[in-house]
Design a protein around this motif. Structure first.
Motif, PDB file in Angstrom:
ATOM      1  N   THR A 301       0.784  -1.217  -0.005  1.00  0.00           N
ATOM      2  CA  THR A 301      -0.037  -0.067   0.067  1.00  0.00           C
ATOM      3  C   THR A 301       0.808   1.459  -0.112  1.00  0.00           C
ATOM      4  OG1 THR A 301      -0.256  -0.031   2.351  1.00  0.00           O
ATOM      5  CG2 THR A 301      -1.924  -1.069   1.159  1.00  0.00           C
ATOM      6  N   GLY A 302       0.161   2.422  -0.461  1.00  0.00           N
ATOM      7  CA  GLY A 302       0.857   3.471  -0.275  1.00  0.00           C
ATOM      8  C   GLY A 302       0.154   4.610   0.385  1.00  0.00           C
ATOM      9  N   GLU A 303      -0.124   5.821  -0.079  1.00  0.00           N
ATOM     10  CA  GLU A 303      -0.771   6.825   0.491  1.00  0.00           C
ATOM     11  C   GLU A 303      -2.212   6.659   0.942  1.00  0.00           C
ATOM     12  OE1 GLU A 303       0.571   7.153  -2.150  1.00  0.00           O
ATOM     13  OE2 GLU A 303       2.276   8.443  -2.179  1.00  0.00           O
ATOM     14  N   THR A 304      -2.591   7.317   1.949  1.00  0.00           N
ATOM     15  CA  THR A 304      -4.187   7.347   2.091  1.00  0.00           C
ATOM     16  C   THR A 304      -4.767   8.620   2.139  1.00  0.00           C
ATOM     17  OG1 THR A 304      -3.681   7.608   4.693  1.00  0.00           O
ATOM     18  CG2 THR A 304      -3.813   5.414   4.084  1.00  0.00           C
ATOM     19  N   GLN A 305      -5.940   8.708   1.661  1.00  0.00           N
ATOM     20  CA  GLN A 305      -6.807   9.715   1.627  1.00  0.00           C
ATOM     21  C   GLN A 305      -8.059   9.727   2.219  1.00  0.00           C
ATOM     22  OE1 GLN A 305      -5.326  12.673   0.653  1.00  0.00           O
ATOM     23  NE2 GLN A 305      -7.238  13.918   0.800  1.00  0.00           N
ATOM     24  N   GLY A 306      -8.609  10.167   3.124  1.00  0.00           N
ATOM     25  CA  GLY A 306      -9.824   9.914   3.544  1.00  0.00           C
ATOM     26  C   GLY A 306     -10.004   8.261   3.935  1.00  0.00           C
ATOM     27  N   ASN A 307     -10.887   7.965   3.562  1.00  0.00           N
ATOM     28  CA  ASN A 307     -11.170   6.301   3.860  1.00  0.00           C
ATOM     29  C   ASN A 307     -10.870   5.316   2.731  1.00  0.00           C
ATOM     30  OD1 ASN A 307     -13.005   6.962   2.007  1.00  0.00           O
ATOM     31  ND2 ASN A 307     -14.832   5.908   3.192  1.00  0.00           N
ATOM     32  N   ARG A 308      -9.921   5.982   1.988  1.00  0.00           N
ATOM     33  CA  ARG A 308      -9.269   4.940   0.762  1.00  0.00           C
ATOM     34  C   ARG A 308      -7.634   5.185   1.008  1.00  0.00           C
ATOM     35  NH1 ARG A 308     -13.839   3.018  -1.932  1.00  0.00           N
ATOM     36  NH2 ARG A 308     -12.451   2.878  -4.001  1.00  0.00           N
ATOM     37  N   ILE A 309      -7.143   4.086   0.475  1.00  0.00           N
ATOM     38  CA  ILE A 309      -5.984   3.846   0.575  1.00  0.00           C
ATOM     39  C   ILE A 309      -5.262   3.341  -0.770  1.00  0.00           C
ATOM     40  CG2 ILE A 309      -5.947   1.466   1.390  1.00  0.00           C
ATOM     41  CD1 ILE A 309      -3.476   2.094   3.089  1.00  0.00           C
ATOM     42  N   ALA A 310      -4.400   3.910  -1.199  1.00  0.00           N
ATOM     43  CA  ALA A 310      -3.684   3.555  -2.607  1.00  0.00           C
ATOM     44  C   ALA A 310      -2.914   2.249  -2.440  1.00  0.00           C
ATOM     45  CB  ALA A 310      -2.553   4.535  -2.957  1.00  0.00           C
ATOM     46  N   VAL A 311      -3.082   1.139  -3.350  1.00  0.00           N
ATOM     47  CA  VAL A 311      -2.581   0.077  -3.516  1.00  0.00           C
ATOM     48  C   VAL A 311      -1.631   0.111  -4.542  1.00  0.00           C
ATOM     49  CG1 VAL A 311      -2.877  -2.636  -3.901  1.00  0.00           C
ATOM     50  CG2 VAL A 311      -4.629  -1.210  -2.478  1.00  0.00           C
ATOM     51  N   SER A 312      -0.203  -0.171  -4.265  1.00  0.00           N
ATOM     52  CA  SER A 312       0.802   0.217  -5.183  1.00  0.00           C
ATOM     53  C   SER A 312       0.965  -1.178  -6.113  1.00  0.00           C
ATOM     54  CB  SER A 312       2.005   0.646  -4.712  1.00  0.00           C
ATOM     55  OG  SER A 312       2.425  -0.078  -3.269  1.00  0.00           O
ATOM     56  N   SER A 313       0.990  -2.406  -5.372  1.00  0.00           N
ATOM     57  CA  SER A 313       1.233  -3.605  -6.072  1.00  0.00           C
ATOM     58  C   SER A 313       0.389  -4.674  -5.374  1.00  0.00           C
ATOM     59  CB  SER A 313       2.529  -3.859  -6.005  1.00  0.00           C
ATOM     60  OG  SER A 313       3.211  -4.042  -4.555  1.00  0.00           O
ATOM     61  N   GLY A 314       0.156  -5.880  -6.100  1.00  0.00           N
ATOM     62  CA  GLY A 314      -0.381  -7.125  -5.691  1.00  0.00           C
ATOM     63  C   GLY A 314      -1.625  -7.110  -6.231  1.00  0.00           C
ATOM     64  N   ILE A 315      -2.488  -6.325  -6.923  1.00  0.00           N
ATOM     65  CA  ILE A 315      -3.651  -6.589  -7.671  1.00  0.00           C
ATOM     66  C   ILE A 315      -3.494  -5.998  -9.074  1.00  0.00           C
ATOM     67  CG2 ILE A 315      -5.290  -6.771  -5.569  1.00  0.00           C
ATOM     68  CD1 ILE A 315      -5.810  -3.895  -6.081  1.00  0.00           C
ATOM     69  N   GLU A 316      -4.472  -6.550  -9.808  1.00  0.00           N
ATOM     70  CA  GLU A 316      -4.202  -6.367 -11.253  1.00  0.00           C
ATOM     71  C   GLU A 316      -5.783  -5.709 -11.843  1.00  0.00           C
ATOM     72  OE1 GLU A 316      -2.762  -9.641 -13.327  1.00  0.00           O
ATOM     73  OE2 GLU A 316      -1.051  -9.615 -12.499  1.00  0.00           O
ATOM     74  N   ASN A 317      -5.627  -5.123 -12.901  1.00  0.00           N
ATOM     75  CA  ASN A 317      -6.806  -4.564 -13.631  1.00  0.00           C
ATOM     76  C   ASN A 317      -7.670  -5.747 -13.626  1.00  0.00           C
ATOM     77  OD1 ASN A 317      -5.603  -2.086 -13.567  1.00  0.00           O
ATOM     78  ND2 ASN A 317      -4.822  -2.141 -15.647  1.00  0.00           N
ATOM     79  N   GLY A 318      -9.027  -5.674 -13.408  1.00  0.00           N
ATOM     80  CA  GLY A 318     -10.020  -6.674 -13.742  1.00  0.00           C
ATOM     81  C   GLY A 318     -10.235  -7.415 -12.407  1.00  0.00           C
ATOM     82  N   GLN A 319      -9.377  -7.429 -11.604  1.00  0.00           N
ATOM     83  CA  GLN A 319      -9.542  -8.305 -10.354  1.00  0.00           C
ATOM     84  C   GLN A 319     -10.672  -7.841  -9.410  1.00  0.00           C
ATOM     85  OE1 GLN A 319      -5.347  -8.758  -8.526  1.00  0.00           O
ATOM     86  NE2 GLN A 319      -6.089 -10.711  -8.392  1.00  0.00           N
ATOM     87  N   ARG A 320     -11.412  -8.632  -8.942  1.00  0.00           N
ATOM     88  CA  ARG A 320     -12.659  -8.305  -8.040  1.00  0.00           C
ATOM     89  C   ARG A 320     -12.147  -8.483  -6.464  1.00  0.00           C
ATOM     90  NH1 ARG A 320     -17.847  -7.442  -8.897  1.00  0.00           N
ATOM     91  NH2 ARG A 320     -17.716  -8.204 -10.757  1.00  0.00           N
ATOM     92  N   VAL A 321     -12.031  -7.293  -5.823  1.00  0.00           N
ATOM     93  CA  VAL A 321     -11.781  -7.122  -4.513  1.00  0.00           C
ATOM     94  C   VAL A 321     -12.942  -7.136  -3.310  1.00  0.00           C
ATOM     95  CG1 VAL A 321     -10.492  -5.751  -2.642  1.00  0.00           C
ATOM     96  CG2 VAL A 321      -9.674  -6.090  -5.038  1.00  0.00           C
ATOM     97  N   VAL A 322     -12.844  -7.857  -2.552  1.00  0.00           N
ATOM     98  CA  VAL A 322     -14.011  -7.737  -1.349  1.00  0.00           C
ATOM     99  C   VAL A 322     -13.870  -6.722  -0.397  1.00  0.00           C
ATOM    100  CG1 VAL A 322     -14.930  -9.023   0.453  1.00  0.00           C
ATOM    101  CG2 VAL A 322     -14.329 -10.371  -1.502  1.00  0.00           C
TER     102      VAL A 322
END
Length: 337
Positions: A301-322
Motif C-alpha cells: 500500500t501507499g498513501e491514504t486519503q480519507g477512507n481510501r488507500i492506494a494499492v501500489s502492487s499485488g492486484i491487477e486490472n480486472g480483479q474483484r476485491v471484497v
C-alpha cells in the motif's frame, strides 16, 4: 435415516454474500452492485390539431421515423374549404367595390367618410379570408420536429379535439437511462461520475455520459432518481428497455493527492477497511477468482486519503476485491455478490 439426513444437509453450504469492487485500467474502482434502469427518450412532443373535426386519415405508424414538416394526418376539410370559398368571394366583391369607388374618390365625387368605410370593409374581408385560409391549412397535421412516432392516439374516423394529441414524436438521437439510487449511495454520484450501461434487449453496452441527479427523494422508497445521458446514433436503444447500470466510483476529487496518485501511477484506491494485516505484519486483501472463490492476496500500500488507500502492487486490472463481508471468509470460500 436421521444420520443420512444430517450428512446430506451438512454437505451443502450456501455461498457467502459479500460486497466487491473491480479494478479497471484507470485505477478507479467499479462498484460491484448493479442498478436496474429504464431507457427514456431525450424529448417527447405531443402533436395535435388546433381545431375540432373528424380525422380523415393518419399517414404514419408507431415506430416510424419522420422528418420535420412531414404530413402526419389529415382532418375532413369540407367545412373549412367552403368557408374559405365564401371568404374569398367576399374579398373579391370588396376589392371590386373599392376599384369602382376609387374613381369617384379621385374625381372628388365621394365623401371622405364613405371612402374610409369602404377601405375598412376591404380590410375586414381580407382578414376573414386569411383566417379561413389558415383553418383549411390546419386540417393538415405536420411534424414540428424530426424523430420516431411513439404512440398513435387517434385513428381515422375519430373526432379530434383541440389540443388532443394525435401522435407523439420521440427524439431518440440520444436517450436517458433513469435509475433509482438509495439515499445511502447518492452522495457518491456526481454529474460527471462515469458509468457502464448494458442493455440486453439491444445487445449493446455503452458508457454513460453526463448525469442529471434529482434532489428530492421518494417518500416511500427513500431513493433518488438519476438520469444518465447516452448517445444513441444507431437508434438501437428504445424507450422502455431495461438496462443494467454500474457506476465507476471516483473516490477523490481531481487535484487531490490521492487522485494524482491514480492519474500518474494508475494505482487503485481501495477502502482502508478492505486491507487486512497478517500475524507477520504483511498486508493482504480478499480477491474473488473466476470460480467465485475468495483468496488472500498480498498487497503493498501507499498513501491514504480519507477512507481510501492506494494499492501500489499485488492486484491487477480486472480483479474483484471484497470490500464488505470479508470477516466471514476463509481461503477458498465460495462467495456471491
Amino acid at each position: 435415516m436421521c444420520s443420512c439426513g444430517e450428512k446430506k444437509g451438512s454437505g451443502v453450504k450456501a455461498p457467502t454474500r459479500v460486497k466487491t469492487e473491480v479494478v479497471n485500467g484507470s485505477g478507479f474502482m467499479v462498484n460491484g452492485q448493479s442498478f436496474v434502469g429504464i431507457v427514456e427518450e431525450r424529448e417527447a412532443t405531443a402533436v395535435s390539431f388546433t381545431g375540432m373535426g373528424v380525422v380523415k386519415r393518419v399517414l404514419v405508424n408507431e415506430g416510424q421515423a419522420v422528418a420535420k414538416g412531414q404530413l402526419l394526418a389529415e382532418m375532413d376539410d369540407t367545412q373549412a374549404r367552403n368557408l374559405l370559398n365564401g371568404a374569398e368571394a367576399q374579398m373579391n366583391q370588396a376589392n371590386d367595390a373599392l376599384e369602382r369607388y376609387k374613381m369617384l374618390h379621385d374625381n372628388g365625387s365621394l365623401p371622405e367618410v364613405q371612402w374610409v368605410e369602404i377601405q375598412s370593409k376591404v380590410a375586414q374581408a381580407k382578414s376573414q379570408y386569411e383566417v379561413a385560409k389558415k383553418n383549411l391549412a390546419d386540417c393538415r397535421l405536420t411534424a414540428p420536429v424530426s424523430g420516431i412516432i411513439g404512440k398513435k392516439l387517434v385513428g381515422a374516423g375519430e373526432t379530434a379535439m383541440p389540443s388532443q394529441a394525435v401522435v407523439t414524436i420521440l427524439d431518440i438521437s440520444s436517450v436517458k437511462v433513469k435509475v433509482s439510487i438509495p439515499e445511502a449511495e447518492i452522495s457518491g454520484i456526481t454529474a460527471s461520475t462515469p458509468s457502464t450501461i448494458n442493455v440486453e434487449a439491444a445487445q449493446k453496452q455503452v458508457n454513460g455520459g453526463r448525469i442529471e441527479k434529482g434532489i428530492q427523494a421518494d417518500a416511500l422508497t427513500h431513493t433518488y432518481e438519476v438520469r444518465i445521458n447516452v448517445q444513441n446514433g444507431d437508434r438501437k436503444l428504445l424507450p422502455g428497455m431495461v438496462a443494467s447500470v454500474q457506476f465507476v466510483a471516483v473516490p477523490q476529487p481531481l487535484g487531490s493527492a490521492a487522485s494524482l496518485v491514480e492519474e500518474q501511477t494508475g494505482r487503485a484506491m481501495l477502502p482502508v477497511t478492505a486491507v487486512q494485516k497478517r500475524a507477520d505484519g504483511s498486508l493482504f486483501v480478499w480477491t474473488v477468482a473466476k470460480d467465485s472463490t475468495a483468496h488472500r492476496t498480498t498487497v503493498t500500500t501507499g498513501e491514504t486519503q480519507g477512507n481510501r488507500i492506494a494499492v501500489s502492487s499485488g492486484i491487477e486490472n480486472g480483479q474483484r476485491v471484497v470490500t464488505e463481508g470479508y470477516q466471514k471468509l476463509s481461503e477458498g470460500t465460495k462467495v456471491t455478490f
